[in-house]
Design a protein around this motif. Structure first.
Motif, short mmCIF file in Angstrom:
data_model
loop_
_atom_site.label_atom_id
_atom_site.label_comp_id
_atom_site.label_asym_id
_atom_site.label_seq_id
_atom_site.Cartn_x
_atom_site.Cartn_y
_atom_site.Cartn_z
N GLY A 4 0.80 -1.22 0.00
CA GLY A 4 0.00 0.00 0.00
C GLY A 4 0.83 1.27 0.00
O GLY A 4 0.30 2.36 -0.20
N GLU A 5 2.13 1.15 0.18
CA GLU A 5 3.01 2.32 0.23
C GLU A 5 3.22 2.87 -1.18
O GLU A 5 3.40 2.13 -2.14
N ARG A 6 3.22 4.19 -1.31
CA ARG A 6 3.47 4.86 -2.59
C ARG A 6 4.92 5.32 -2.61
O ARG A 6 5.37 5.97 -1.66
N LEU A 7 5.63 5.00 -3.69
CA LEU A 7 7.05 5.36 -3.80
C LEU A 7 7.28 6.15 -5.07
O LEU A 7 6.70 5.85 -6.12
N VAL A 18 3.14 -0.21 -3.90
CA VAL A 18 3.55 -1.57 -3.58
C VAL A 18 2.32 -2.43 -3.40
O VAL A 18 1.44 -2.13 -2.59
N VAL A 19 2.24 -3.54 -4.16
CA VAL A 19 1.09 -4.45 -4.12
C VAL A 19 1.42 -5.68 -3.29
O VAL A 19 0.57 -6.18 -2.56
N ALA A 34 18.56 4.37 -8.75
CA ALA A 34 18.47 5.22 -7.56
C ALA A 34 17.32 4.75 -6.68
O ALA A 34 16.27 4.34 -7.18
N PRO A 35 17.49 4.80 -5.35
CA PRO A 35 16.43 4.35 -4.44
C PRO A 35 15.16 5.20 -4.57
O PRO A 35 15.23 6.41 -4.76
N MET A 36 14.02 4.52 -4.47
CA MET A 36 12.74 5.22 -4.47
C MET A 36 12.36 5.53 -3.03
O MET A 36 12.73 4.80 -2.11
N ALA A 37 11.60 6.61 -2.82
CA ALA A 37 11.19 7.04 -1.49
C ALA A 37 9.75 7.52 -1.54
O ALA A 37 9.17 7.68 -2.61
N ALA A 38 9.18 7.76 -0.35
CA ALA A 38 7.83 8.32 -0.27
C ALA A 38 7.82 9.65 -1.01
O ALA A 38 8.82 10.36 -1.02
N PRO A 39 6.70 10.02 -1.67
CA PRO A 39 6.66 11.25 -2.46
C PRO A 39 7.09 12.50 -1.70
O PRO A 39 7.71 13.38 -2.27
N ASP A 40 6.80 12.60 -0.41
CA ASP A 40 7.21 13.79 0.33
C ASP A 40 8.71 13.81 0.61
O ASP A 40 9.28 14.85 0.86
N VAL A 70 4.66 -4.35 -7.87
CA VAL A 70 4.26 -2.95 -7.76
C VAL A 70 3.36 -2.59 -8.93
O VAL A 70 3.41 -3.22 -9.99
N LEU A 71 2.55 -1.55 -8.74
CA LEU A 71 1.66 -1.03 -9.77
C LEU A 71 2.14 0.37 -10.12
O LEU A 71 2.29 1.23 -9.23
N CYS A 72 2.37 0.63 -11.39
CA CYS A 72 2.83 1.96 -11.84
C CYS A 72 1.63 2.91 -11.88
O CYS A 72 0.64 2.63 -12.56
#
Length: 99
Positions: A4-7, A18-19, A34-40, A70-72
């Motif tokens: 459920g987390e958005r990256l 993330v599914v 490069a590492p993905m992170a939370a949008p904020d 994951v779902l784009c």
């Protein structure tokens, strides 16, 4: 990383949700290396092309591999990888026959 987390990517406009995450996943999700992170937590104004110049991620498609799915939700440059394994475009699941 949890379900459920958005990256958001820090090097492209790509965003995913993330599914599925397996218990054995240990590393961060990478987009174009490069590492993905939370949008904020991501840098503002991502580039349209990542440094690796990989295939673009397609909105609405699922990517899976290394016990992660994951779902784009926002298209951008890829590829996605985790623990050294590149995530691949997941094949759609066939619907049951209605006959």
């Amino acid at each position: 990383m949890k379900v459920g987390e958005r990256l958001k990517s820090s090097v492209s406009d790509a965003e995913v949700i993330v599914v599925k995450v397996g218990r054995t996943v240990s590393g961060p999700l990478l987009c174009a290396g490069a590492p993905m992170a939370a949008p904020d937590g991501a840098a503002a104004g991502g580039a349209t092309q990542g440094p690796a110049g990989g295939d673009p991620l397609i909105i609405g498609k699922r990517y899976s591999g290394a016990d992660v799915e994951v779902l784009c939700v926002t298209p951008g440059a890829g590829p996605l990888s985790i623990d050294g394994v590149e995530l691949e475009l997941a094949a759609p699941r066939p619907l049951p026959s209605s006959d």
